[in-house]
Each structure stands twice: as structure tokens, then as C-alpha cells.
Design an enzyme around this catalytic site. Structure first.
Site, short mmCIF file in Angstrom:
data_model
loop_
_atom_site.label_atom_id
_atom_site.label_comp_id
_atom_site.label_asym_id
_atom_site.label_seq_id
_atom_site.Cartn_x
_atom_site.Cartn_y
_atom_site.Cartn_z
N ASN A 138 44.80 45.05 14.38
CA ASN A 138 44.23 44.66 15.67
C ASN A 138 45.04 43.47 16.18
O ASN A 138 44.90 42.37 15.66
CB ASN A 138 42.75 44.30 15.47
CG ASN A 138 42.12 43.76 16.73
OD1 ASN A 138 42.72 43.79 17.81
ND2 ASN A 138 40.90 43.25 16.61
N TRP A 139 45.87 43.73 17.17
CA TRP A 139 46.76 42.67 17.66
C TRP A 139 46.03 41.66 18.53
O TRP A 139 46.58 40.63 18.89
CB TRP A 139 47.93 43.29 18.44
CG TRP A 139 48.86 44.13 17.61
CD1 TRP A 139 48.74 44.44 16.28
CD2 TRP A 139 50.06 44.78 18.06
NE1 TRP A 139 49.79 45.23 15.87
CE2 TRP A 139 50.61 45.46 16.95
CE3 TRP A 139 50.71 44.86 19.29
CZ2 TRP A 139 51.79 46.21 17.04
CZ3 TRP A 139 51.89 45.60 19.39
CH2 TRP A 139 52.43 46.26 18.26
N LYS A 140 44.81 41.98 18.92
CA LYS A 140 44.01 41.10 19.79
C LYS A 140 44.83 40.74 21.04
O LYS A 140 45.61 41.56 21.52
CB LYS A 140 43.52 39.88 19.01
CG LYS A 140 42.80 40.29 17.72
CD LYS A 140 42.06 39.18 17.05
CE LYS A 140 41.39 39.72 15.78
NZ LYS A 140 40.56 38.74 15.12
N HIS B 272 33.88 45.00 18.52
CA HIS B 272 34.53 43.97 17.71
C HIS B 272 33.77 42.65 17.86
O HIS B 272 33.21 42.37 18.92
CB HIS B 272 35.99 43.79 18.15
CG HIS B 272 36.73 42.87 17.23
ND1 HIS B 272 36.70 41.50 17.38
CD2 HIS B 272 37.46 43.12 16.12
CE1 HIS B 272 37.39 40.95 16.38
NE2 HIS B 272 37.87 41.91 15.61
N GLU C 103 34.60 39.72 18.42
CA GLU C 103 34.97 38.87 19.56
C GLU C 103 34.39 39.42 20.86
O GLU C 103 34.07 38.67 21.78
CB GLU C 103 36.50 38.72 19.62
CG GLU C 103 36.98 37.78 18.52
CD GLU C 103 38.22 38.22 17.78
OE1 GLU C 103 39.02 38.99 18.35
OE2 GLU C 103 38.39 37.80 16.61
N GLU D 6 33.20 43.43 9.33
CA GLU D 6 33.97 42.21 9.56
C GLU D 6 33.01 41.02 9.63
O GLU D 6 32.46 40.72 10.69
CB GLU D 6 34.76 42.30 10.86
CG GLU D 6 35.73 43.46 10.90
CD GLU D 6 36.88 43.21 11.89
OE1 GLU D 6 38.02 43.18 11.45
OE2 GLU D 6 36.60 43.02 13.08
N GLY E 14 39.81 35.24 11.16
CA GLY E 14 40.73 34.23 11.68
C GLY E 14 40.53 32.86 11.06
O GLY E 14 41.07 31.86 11.55
N SER F 274 40.53 38.00 7.62
CA SER F 274 41.59 37.33 6.84
C SER F 274 42.17 38.21 5.74
O SER F 274 42.52 37.72 4.67
CB SER F 274 41.08 36.00 6.27
OG SER F 274 40.64 35.15 7.31
N GLY G 221 43.80 41.45 11.43
CA GLY G 221 44.11 40.72 12.66
C GLY G 221 45.44 40.00 12.51
O GLY G 221 46.51 40.59 12.65
N GLY G 222 45.38 38.72 12.19
CA GLY G 222 46.57 37.86 12.15
C GLY G 222 47.75 38.45 11.39
O GLY G 222 48.89 38.44 11.88
P1 13P Z 1 41.92 38.26 10.96
O1 13P Z 1 42.60 39.23 10.02
O2 13P Z 1 42.89 37.47 11.80
O3 13P Z 1 40.91 37.41 10.25
O4 13P Z 1 41.10 39.15 12.02
C1 13P Z 1 40.29 40.16 11.56
C2 13P Z 1 39.84 40.98 12.70
O5 13P Z 1 39.09 40.53 13.53
C3 13P Z 1 40.38 42.34 12.83
O6 13P Z 1 39.74 43.05 13.81
#
Ligand code: 13P
Length: 253
Positions: A9-11, A97, A99, A169, A175, A215, A236-237
Site C-alpha cells: 500500500n503506497w498510500k 483502511h 487511515e 491492521e 507506521g 510495520s 506500507g512503508g
Molecule cells: P506500515 O507498514 O507503514 O506500518 O503501514 C501498514 C499499512 O497501513 C498498510 O496498509
């Protein structure tokens, strides 16, 4: 046997140049990893879906969107429909998600409409669930996840629910660098699988993949995915660094 699934997920990251470069790097690096053994997907921002799918053309990597709207077309300024996402080449879509729930303010009811519209339109939704830190500390994890699962999947038949992937999640692990321990994650995954059996049947519980997100990185991916009910990771990251994402895919094989 559930096939492992690694999704990035590149956000709200990358640009037209770096997004394509990242996709090309992941595509070439994953050729040697047997794609048939792992489902791999990347979810770039909407406006880079087109260029990214071009970069993924000769790879085994699927395209996913980070969100969608449930209506099929019309006066919904700024929104993107299921048919638009299918038209550009998406297979998957993230729904709910954390967020979108906690920053943008999406409700279980809205998320349910998105999941239902995705399934009926032929997109495979990844329904994200997970508790806040305060909820975990108040021992409400199971209660929160139950509400998000039951409301998010409301109205979906036992046949249709098989199109869904669930991503657990925990919000406190997203994050933050603070990963749930494999045991903590497994405990909730096992709970979600039993919940699916209760809401649907054994077939749904056995077939539906439940990913962990929060993470996830090369150093913890193998141990997380080594747990009985953790069928993959939503990253994510670490999905923004091709080498890290490739290392996580390798850990799933
Ligand atoms: P991180 O891997 O940056 O913690 O993000 C997880 C996430 O929200 C994937 O959708």
C-alpha cells in the site's frame, strides 16, 4: 491451502517518475520469485494506476486501488468507481483502511457499501480491520474487530464473501515501527477465522486469506507469515523500497 499474499500500500507517496521506477524494479526483481506461489499486488495512488500497470505488464504483479466509491457513476465529485478501476486494470481494492476510517472519517456503513459494490462489480476487496491503541489497552480488540467484520461484510452471501481478503491492521502498529508480535497477531487472526466460521461456514473460514499489516518489514515478515493464520502481509512503508518489498515477497515463498 491458502496461497500467500503480499500487497504493498503506497498510500499518498511516490510521483509519476518514482512510482513507475518502483513498479519496474519490483516487477523485474519478482520475476525470479515464482509468482504462482505468491499473490503479489501493489496499490499506488489513483493517478498513477495507469502508468504503474504499464510498468507491470510482463510481471505476475496485480494492481490494486487504495479506495473506491460504491456508486457506479454520476455526480460524485472526486470519487472513483469500480468500473473505472477495472477499466484501468485493477484486480484488488482496499476498503476501510484505518487511515480512511480514522483520518478521513469513513464509517462501517460506508465501508460495507464499498465492499458490496466491489464484489458485485468484479473487484476483489481487501477489508481492513483493526483496533486503536486505547481499544487494545481496554481489552476491546475482539469487540472492535467483530463490529468491523460484521458491519463491513453485512449482506454478503457465503458465496460472495469468498471474493474478500481480510487485513488485520492494528492501528497502533501502523507506521509506528511498533509491530504486533507474531503471537499477538496470530491470536487476532485466529479469532477472525473463527468469526468467519461463525458468520458463514467452514469453507469461508478456510479459504479467506487474512493478511497482517503494521510495520511489516524484511526482518519480521517470515516470522509473521510463519503463523498458522497469517496468510500474508499488507505492507506500507517497506513497500516503497523495492528491495525491502522483494525481500518480504521472498519471505512468503
Ligand atoms: P506500515 O507498514 O507503514 O506500518 O503501514 C501498514 C499499512 O497501513 C498498510 O496498509
Amino acid at each position: 491451502m491458502r496461497k500467500p499474499f503480499v500487497a504493498g500500500n503506497w498510500k499518498m507517496n511516490t510521483d509519476s517518475h518514482s512510482g513507475v521506477e518502483l513498479a519496474e524494479h519490483i516487477a523485474s526483481g519478482s520475476l525470479e520469485i515464482v509468482g504462482r506461489k505468491v499473490t503479489i499486488a501493489v496499490c499506488p495512488p489513483f493517478i498513477y494506476l495507469g502508468p504503474v500497470i504499464n510498468a507491470l505488464r510482463s510481471s505476475n504483479i496485480a494492481l490494486g486501488a487504495q479506495d473506491m466509491y460504491f456508486e457506479s457513476n454520476g455526480a460524485f465529485t472526486g470519487e472513483i468507481s469500480v468500473s473505472m478501476l477495472k477499466d484501468i486494470g485493477c484486480t484488488y481494492v482496499l476498503c476501510g483502511h484505518s487511515e480512511r476510517r480514522h483520518v478521513i472519517g469513513e464509517t462501517d456503513e460506508l465501508i460495507n457499501k464499498k465492499v458490496a459494490a466491489a464484489v458485485s462489480g468484479g473487484l476483489l476487496p481487501i477489508l481492513c480491520v483493526g483496533e486503536l491503541l486505547a481499544e487494545r489497552e481496554a481489552s476491546q480488540t475482539e469487540q472492535v474487530v467483530t463490529r468491523q467484520m460484521k458491519n463491513g461484510l453485512a449482506g454478503l452471501s457465503a458465496e460472495k464473501v469468498l471474493a474478500v481478503t481480510v487485513a488485520y491492521e492494528p492501528v497502533w502498529a501502523i507506521g509506528t515501527g511498533r509491530t504486533a508480535t507474531p503471537q499477538q497477531a496470530q491470536q487476532v487472526h485466529d479469532f477472525i477465522r473463527r468469526l468467519l466460521a461463525e458468520m458463514y461456514d467452514d469453507k469461508a473460514a478456510e479459504q479467506i486469506r487474512i493478511l497482517y499489516g503494521g510495520s511489516a518489514k524484511p526482518g519480521n515478515a517470515a516470522e509473521l507469515m510463519g503463523q498458522q493464520d497469517i496468510d500474508g502481509v499488507l505492507v506500507g512503508g517497506a513497500s516503497l523500497k523495492a528491495d525491502d518489498f522483494l525481500a518480504i515477497i521472498k519471505a512468503a515463498v
